[in-house]
Scaffold this active site. Sequence first.
Site, PDB file in Angstrom:
ATOM      1  N   ARG A 110       0.881  -1.179   0.000  1.00  0.00           N
ATOM      2  CA  ARG A 110       0.000   0.000   0.000  1.00  0.00           C
ATOM      3  C   ARG A 110       0.911   1.219   0.000  1.00  0.00           C
ATOM      4  O   ARG A 110       1.712   1.411   0.908  1.00  0.00           O
ATOM      5  CB  ARG A 110      -0.904   0.004   1.236  1.00  0.00           C
ATOM      6  CG  ARG A 110      -1.559   1.353   1.459  1.00  0.00           C
ATOM      7  CD  ARG A 110      -2.660   1.322   2.472  1.00  0.00           C
ATOM      8  NE  ARG A 110      -3.833   0.665   1.913  1.00  0.00           N
ATOM      9  CZ  ARG A 110      -5.052   0.763   2.435  1.00  0.00           C
ATOM     10  NH1 ARG A 110      -5.259   1.456   3.534  1.00  0.00           N
ATOM     11  NH2 ARG A 110      -6.071   0.146   1.861  1.00  0.00           N
TER      12      ARG A 110
ATOM     13  N   HIS B 270      -7.335   0.819  -6.484  1.00  0.00           N
ATOM     14  CA  HIS B 270      -7.556  -0.026  -5.299  1.00  0.00           C
ATOM     15  C   HIS B 270      -8.208  -1.330  -5.776  1.00  0.00           C
ATOM     16  O   HIS B 270      -9.373  -1.612  -5.497  1.00  0.00           O
ATOM     17  CB  HIS B 270      -8.451   0.714  -4.307  1.00  0.00           C
ATOM     18  CG  HIS B 270      -8.413   0.167  -2.906  1.00  0.00           C
ATOM     19  ND1 HIS B 270      -7.617  -0.902  -2.536  1.00  0.00           N
ATOM     20  CD2 HIS B 270      -9.076   0.550  -1.778  1.00  0.00           C
ATOM     21  CE1 HIS B 270      -7.793  -1.145  -1.246  1.00  0.00           C
ATOM     22  NE2 HIS B 270      -8.667  -0.288  -0.767  1.00  0.00           N
TER      23      HIS B 270
ATOM     24  N   GLN C 233     -10.027  -3.957  -3.460  1.00  0.00           N
ATOM     25  CA  GLN C 233     -11.316  -3.464  -2.954  1.00  0.00           C
ATOM     26  C   GLN C 233     -12.423  -3.651  -3.990  1.00  0.00           C
ATOM     27  O   GLN C 233     -13.518  -4.122  -3.659  1.00  0.00           O
ATOM     28  CB  GLN C 233     -11.183  -1.979  -2.592  1.00  0.00           C
ATOM     29  CG  GLN C 233     -12.469  -1.381  -2.037  1.00  0.00           C
ATOM     30  CD  GLN C 233     -12.789  -1.884  -0.650  1.00  0.00           C
ATOM     31  OE1 GLN C 233     -11.977  -1.794   0.242  1.00  0.00           O
ATOM     32  NE2 GLN C 233     -13.994  -2.410  -0.460  1.00  0.00           N
TER      33      GLN C 233
ATOM     34  N   ASP D 295     -17.194   7.222  -1.540  1.00  0.00           N
ATOM     35  CA  ASP D 295     -15.929   7.140  -0.789  1.00  0.00           C
ATOM     36  C   ASP D 295     -15.636   8.534  -0.233  1.00  0.00           C
ATOM     37  O   ASP D 295     -16.275   9.521  -0.631  1.00  0.00           O
ATOM     38  CB  ASP D 295     -14.812   6.662  -1.743  1.00  0.00           C
ATOM     39  CG  ASP D 295     -13.475   6.379  -1.042  1.00  0.00           C
ATOM     40  OD1 ASP D 295     -13.463   6.258   0.200  1.00  0.00           O
ATOM     41  OD2 ASP D 295     -12.456   6.286  -1.746  1.00  0.00           O
TER      42      ASP D 295
ATOM     43  N   CYS E 200     -16.177   1.600   0.727  1.00  0.00           N
ATOM     44  CA  CYS E 200     -14.999   0.788   1.053  1.00  0.00           C
ATOM     45  C   CYS E 200     -14.570   0.960   2.503  1.00  0.00           C
ATOM     46  O   CYS E 200     -13.873   0.088   3.039  1.00  0.00           O
ATOM     47  CB  CYS E 200     -13.858   1.116   0.107  1.00  0.00           C
ATOM     48  SG  CYS E 200     -13.249   2.810   0.207  1.00  0.00           S
TER      49      CYS E 200
ATOM     50  N   ARG F 292     -13.248  -8.531   1.660  1.00  0.00           N
ATOM     51  CA  ARG F 292     -11.830  -8.252   1.389  1.00  0.00           C
ATOM     52  C   ARG F 292     -10.994  -9.499   1.712  1.00  0.00           C
ATOM     53  O   ARG F 292     -10.088  -9.869   0.975  1.00  0.00           O
ATOM     54  CB  ARG F 292     -11.342  -7.069   2.240  1.00  0.00           C
ATOM     55  CG  ARG F 292     -11.933  -5.720   1.887  1.00  0.00           C
ATOM     56  CD  ARG F 292     -11.459  -5.222   0.547  1.00  0.00           C
ATOM     57  NE  ARG F 292     -10.003  -5.127   0.468  1.00  0.00           N
ATOM     58  CZ  ARG F 292      -9.256  -4.148   0.983  1.00  0.00           C
ATOM     59  NH1 ARG F 292      -9.842  -3.131   1.606  1.00  0.00           N
ATOM     60  NH2 ARG F 292      -7.937  -4.143   0.834  1.00  0.00           N
TER      61      ARG F 292
END
Length: 302
Positions: free
Chosen positions: A103, A130, A133, A221, A261, A289
Site C-alpha cells: 500500500r 484499489h 477493494q 468514498d 470501502c 476483502r
Amino acid sequence: MNKDFLALNQFTKAELDGMLALTGELKAKQKSGVEHHLLKGKSVALIFEKSSTRTRVSFEVGVYQLGGQPLFISSATSQMGRGEPIKDTARTIARYCDGVMIRTYGQDIVEEFAAYSKAPIINGLTDKFHPCQIMADIFTVMEHKGDYAGLKFAWVGDGNNMANTWIEAAAIFGFELRLACPKGYEPDAGVLAWAKEKGAKLLLTDNPNEAVTGADVINTDVWASMGQEAEQKEREKAFAGYCLDETLVELAASDAIVLHCLPAHRGEEISESVIEGSHSVVWDEAENRLHVQKAIMATLIK
Ligand code: CP
Ligand code: NVA
C-alpha cells in the site's frame, strides 16, 4: 496470467471471473471449517506506506488461513522510510518472501517494485487504483444480486483511486457505470480514455441525481483520500450536494445496494441513516476483502 496484481487492466474478464469463483469456494470452506492451506510454507510481506485497518487485518488473517506466514512491514520502521531505493528493497524481499502486498502512493512505486521482484506484487491501494477493494465489491454485488451482469452501477463523489478502478472494472466486466464527480475532481483522464477505447458503458456527470437514478449498486468514498488531508476544507466546499443521503438513495432501484470501502465520514460523503440503513451492505463488503484477497494470493503466489 500476469505475475502481479497491480491493476485490473492486467487481467482478462475470464481470469478475474476465475478469482471471483475461487473467492466463493474459499469463503464456503472457511465458513464450514474446511482447511484450505493453499499457501502452506509460503511467506507474504505486507508493506504499508499509508494507514490501514481492513487491508492489514484481512491480508494478515488471510495469509494465516491459507497456511502461510504474513509479515507486516511499515515503511516508517523499515529502511524504506530512510530512503533505501525501491528496487533494492524489492530484490531483497523477493529473496525471502513468496509474495508481497504493498500500500503506497504512486502507481509507479508498485510498478517499479514488480519490475525488480521475482515474487508477485499485489496492489493494496495506490493513489491511482484499489483493485483488491473493487474485486471484493463485485463479489459482494454477486452475493446480493446473483450476478453483476446487466446491473447499473453508480459512483458518487471523488474521481479517486476507487472511481478509477470501478471504471476499469466496468470496461472489463461489461456493466454500465455512471459517475457523478464535481468539476475538477474527475477520474484519471488516461483511465477514462482506456475504458472508452474498450467500449465501456460510462456516463460522467456532475449531477449525483443523474448517476443514481435507477441504479442497482451505489458506491461512494471519502472526499479527501490519504495524502490529501490538507485539501479537506476546500474539498468539503467542492463536494457540497454529494452526500449519499436518503433522498439520493430513493432515486435508485428500490432494492439497490449501497457500498462504501470504509473508512466512512458520516455526514460528509454518506449519511448516518444510509450507511446504517437497509440498503447498506458495507459490513459484508468489508468481510469480503478477506475472501477475495485469499483467492488473489492463491491464484498468483506459487
Ligand atoms: N477499504 C480499505 O482499504 O480500508 P483500510 O484503509 O482500513 O485498509
Ligand atoms: N480513497 C480512499 C480509500 C481508502 C480505503 C483513500 O485512498 O484514502
